[in-house]
Design a protein around this motif. Structure first.
Motif, PDB file in Angstrom:
ATOM      1  N   ASN A 196     -12.165   1.905  -4.811  1.00 14.96           N
ATOM      2  CA  ASN A 196     -11.345   2.658  -6.114  1.00 14.96           C
ATOM      3  C   ASN A 196     -12.037   2.426  -7.342  1.00 14.96           C
ATOM      4  OD1 ASN A 196      -8.380   3.015  -4.920  1.00 14.96           O
ATOM      5  ND2 ASN A 196      -9.061   1.137  -3.954  1.00 14.96           N
ATOM      6  N   TRP A 202     -11.786  -3.285  -1.613  1.00 18.09           N
ATOM      7  CA  TRP A 202     -10.754  -2.390  -2.242  1.00 18.09           C
ATOM      8  C   TRP A 202     -11.156  -2.234  -3.555  1.00 18.09           C
ATOM      9  CZ3 TRP A 202      -8.085  -2.806  -6.747  1.00 18.09           C
ATOM     10  CH2 TRP A 202      -6.858  -1.917  -7.006  1.00 18.09           C
ATOM     11  N   TRP A 203     -11.775  -2.907  -4.595  1.00 20.74           N
ATOM     12  CA  TRP A 203     -12.248  -2.802  -5.740  1.00 20.74           C
ATOM     13  C   TRP A 203     -13.419  -1.677  -5.640  1.00 20.74           C
ATOM     14  CZ3 TRP A 203     -10.267  -4.655 -10.132  1.00 20.74           C
ATOM     15  CH2 TRP A 203      -9.087  -5.765 -10.217  1.00 20.74           C
ATOM     16  N   SER A 221     -13.286  -7.501  -3.765  1.00 18.43           N
ATOM     17  CA  SER A 221     -13.318  -6.953  -2.286  1.00 18.43           C
ATOM     18  C   SER A 221     -13.630  -5.478  -2.122  1.00 18.43           C
ATOM     19  CB  SER A 221     -11.982  -7.257  -1.796  1.00 18.43           C
ATOM     20  OG  SER A 221     -10.999  -6.529  -2.323  1.00 18.43           O
ATOM     21  N   GLU A 250       0.919  -1.257  -0.047  1.00 18.36           N
ATOM     22  CA  GLU A 250      -0.061   0.054   0.014  1.00 18.36           C
ATOM     23  C   GLU A 250       1.030   1.336   0.091  1.00 18.36           C
ATOM     24  OE1 GLU A 250      -2.457  -0.542   3.326  1.00 18.36           O
ATOM     25  OE2 GLU A 250      -4.176  -1.141   2.373  1.00 18.36           O
ATOM     26  N   SER A 297      -2.008  -8.921 -11.918  1.00 21.92           N
ATOM     27  CA  SER A 297      -1.892  -8.411 -10.868  1.00 21.92           C
ATOM     28  C   SER A 297      -0.519  -8.116 -10.383  1.00 21.92           C
ATOM     29  CB  SER A 297      -2.520  -9.262  -9.539  1.00 21.92           C
ATOM     30  OG  SER A 297      -2.063  -8.716  -8.193  1.00 21.92           O
ATOM     31  N   SER A 347       0.666  -6.731  -7.525  1.00 19.35           N
ATOM     32  CA  SER A 347       0.770  -7.230  -6.066  1.00 19.35           C
ATOM     33  C   SER A 347       1.003  -8.769  -5.935  1.00 19.35           C
ATOM     34  CB  SER A 347      -0.109  -6.836  -5.193  1.00 19.35           C
ATOM     35  OG  SER A 347      -1.323  -7.113  -5.728  1.00 19.35           O
ATOM     36  N   THR A 368      -1.703  -7.731  -1.376  1.00 16.61           N
ATOM     37  CA  THR A 368      -1.621  -8.739  -0.946  1.00 16.61           C
ATOM     38  C   THR A 368      -0.704  -8.916   0.089  1.00 16.61           C
ATOM     39  OG1 THR A 368      -0.080  -9.745  -2.396  1.00 16.61           O
ATOM     40  CG2 THR A 368      -2.263  -9.327  -3.408  1.00 16.61           C
ATOM     41  N   ASP A 395      -2.951  -1.369  -7.257  1.00 13.72           N
ATOM     42  CA  ASP A 395      -3.488  -2.854  -7.077  1.00 13.72           C
ATOM     43  C   ASP A 395      -4.056  -2.949  -5.865  1.00 13.72           C
ATOM     44  OD1 ASP A 395      -4.470  -5.169  -7.999  1.00 13.72           O
ATOM     45  OD2 ASP A 395      -2.392  -5.899  -8.335  1.00 13.72           O
ATOM     46  N   GLU A 396      -4.868  -4.096  -5.916  1.00 10.58           N
ATOM     47  CA  GLU A 396      -5.264  -4.557  -4.529  1.00 10.58           C
ATOM     48  C   GLU A 396      -4.130  -5.080  -3.965  1.00 10.58           C
ATOM     49  OE1 GLU A 396      -8.427  -7.265  -2.403  1.00 10.58           O
ATOM     50  OE2 GLU A 396      -8.324  -7.393  -4.585  1.00 10.58           O
TER      51      GLU A 396
END
Length: 528
Positions: free
Chosen positions: A519, A515-516, A513, A111, A501, A503, A125, A122-123
């Motif tokens: 964003n 996060w998507w 999730s 992050e 991805s 990440s 991980t 990206d999300e």
């Protein structure tokens, strides 16, 4: 209701004594792992059990004994209630983060790297892979730390420092990120020759960056920071090469080649006008180039090579090139002006077949090099039977997945193609077939599913325009393209997404999730 609790004993026991005794009880419970036998083995038993009552305290002085928890003694029945309480177990954070480490704290690391611009959005991980390592190396380089790609205490502290600087690179730096920047500078005409793409940020690269900053009204410091980096891939970038409005022999030669390949619908004249821009973008789209409409070094090299892919328009295509063809078909009486929509539907296909038949061409309904050459030539036979008619597939707003199997079939095909690439590595700028970045993955999958889509970056997907736009996250369905801040993926249904991805370092199938949702920018419905 918010309640506070305190512990008291018999009347002759002070509050402080009670608190200290209960603290000792809970400390023993934790040390003994909530096992009563272990507890009794570690704590000396009192000769007289000490009675302790639990009292609630609200806003006033009233006291009320909680039901079922009147007394707690080390050997009493009330103790059993406490000994079975779960003790949370967490894996301690590693002292050093390197390739292969999996821990929940990696999420925080990724992050922060994304926030600072060292890693594509990206999300996050829990996995520390090659992409995370590359981002860490760039950070270490910028902050004069050992570039080993390992996050130890000093690197972790530097990354998490609130005053940490955003991504920037300058003369003297080297790495994969430098090479990507140089490739783009070369494509835009700021680096003169391809041999300057070395991965080493030297004087020539610094001069090129300063020139770009000068032409685009940025501070000319010769460094690639956030503003310069964002500009490199934006639609607003001003190139240092031939573009709209230029006139030269070089433009004339490019126009002649575009006409030979079936892209240009007007006579070459050496002036870079709208028709040349449309033709060039179509050429870039079909030849896996960045679609920017600029006649840069990479585009010119492919344009003049024997591997250049000729133009070909067919059912389901849409865009300015389709509209130009429709205008010509209308001019010669094969298509009514009402069907000049920019969408290649059944009416346009029937018109092309009629044109091909009247002009002694193979009537397959597709506009290839021969059909385009005839259509844009001087000796064209006009229609004798009137404009073509057909089904509703000619309407301008409709899109197609390139097959006649229907909406669900098209979406299913796209998802199946995307699933076949699960596990393929994430590589920045890669467009397949065996490695991808997020936009390259969407581009490759769509074209494999029969959808003629040019390569565009994740930011370009915000305004691609030719599909049905989805503005609500809750309205997404299988087969849609989901666009989030700095990232794109393919909705796979059941609340999941397939994407390349950074990440994870590979193509994954994962949950859509929060996060998507947080964003989310928009979606695009390709089928239906």
């Amino acid at each position: 209701m918010n309640r506070k609790y305190r512990w008291i004993g018999k009347k002759n026991r002070t509050n402080a004594d009670s608190v200290m005794m209960i603290a000792a009880v809970f400390a023993a419970l934790i040390l003994a792992g909530c096992d009563s036998a272990a507890y009794r083995g570690q704590i000396e038993q009192p000769t007289q059990p000490q009675e302790v009552n639990i009292i609630t305290e609200e806003s006033g002085p009233q006291e009320e004994v909680l039901e079922g928890l009147g007394r707690i003694t080390p050997g009493g029945p009330e103790y059993d209630i406490l000994k079975d309480l779960p003790v949370p177990e967490t894996e301690p954070a590693p002292e050093y983060y390197r390739i292969g480490v999996a821990h929940e704290s990696v999420v925080k690391l990724q992050e922060r790297l994304m926030e600072l611009g060292f890693m594509d959005n990206d999300e996050p991980t829990e996995y520390y892979g090659t992409v995370t390592q590359a981002a860490v190396k760039s950070f270490q380089r910028q902050n004069h730390l050992a570039q080993d790609g390992i996050v130890g205490p000093s690197t972790w502290e530097a990354i998490m420092d609130p005053s940490a600087k955003y991504y920037a690179t300058q003369n003297g730096d080297q790495g994969e990120d430098i090479q990507r920047i140089q490739v783009r500078l070369y494509e835009l005409g700021y680096l003169a020759t391809e041999d300057l793409v070395t991965g080493n940020f030297g004087d020539k690269t610094e001069e090129a960056v300063k020139k770009l900053q000068q032409l685009n009204d940025l501070d000319q410091d010769g460094k690639v920071g956030q503003r310069t980096l964002n500009l490199l891939y934006s639609d607003e970038i001003k190139p240092n090469l031939l573009a709209y409005g230029d006139q030269s022999e070089v433009v004339l030669a490019a126009q002649e080649r575009l006409k030979t390949l079936g892209y240009l619908t007007t006579a070459p004249d050496g002036a870079y006008g709208l028709d040349t821009s449309v033709a060039l973008k179509q050429f870039q789209s079909r030849n896996d180039l960045v679609v920017d409409g600029y006649l840069g070094p990479s585009t010119r090299a492919v344009l003049n090579s024997s591997q250049a892919v000729p133009n070909g328009l067919s059912l389901g295509d849409q865009g300015d090139s389709v509209e130009r063809v429709q205008q010509l078909l209308s001019k010669y009486g094969y298509l009514s002006s009402a069907h000049v929509t920019g969408y290649y539907g059944e009416v346009t296909e029937n018109a092309v077949k009629s044109f091909q038949k009247n002009n002694s061409l193979s009537n397959d309904g597709s506009v290839g090099m021969q059909t385009m050459a005839k259509l844009t030539g001087d000796n064209v036979r006009r229609s004798t039977g009137g404009p073509a008619t057909g089904g509703s597939g000619s309407s301008g707003g409709k899109t197609s997945g390139g097959s006649s199997s229907g909406v669900s079939g098209g979406a299913g095909t796209l998802i199946s193609i995307a699933s076949s690439k699960l596990g393929c590595p994430y590589v920045y700028g890669a467009k397949g077939p065996n490695s991808f970045d997020c936009s390259g993955f969407v581009y490759w999958c769509l074209n494999q599913a029969g959808v003629r889509q040019s390569y565009i970056t994740s930011s370009g997907w915000r305004s691609v325009g030719k599909y049905t736009k989805i503005t609500s996250f809750n309205n997404l369905q299988a087969g849609d393209i989901i666009v989030v801040s700095g990232h794109v993926g393919i909705v796979a249904g059941g609340g999941t997404v397939i994407d390349a991805s950074s990440s994870n370092g590979k193509v994954v199938h994962r949950s859509l999730s929060s996060w998507w949702r947080n964003n989310f920018i928009c979606g695009w419905r390709i089928f239906g």
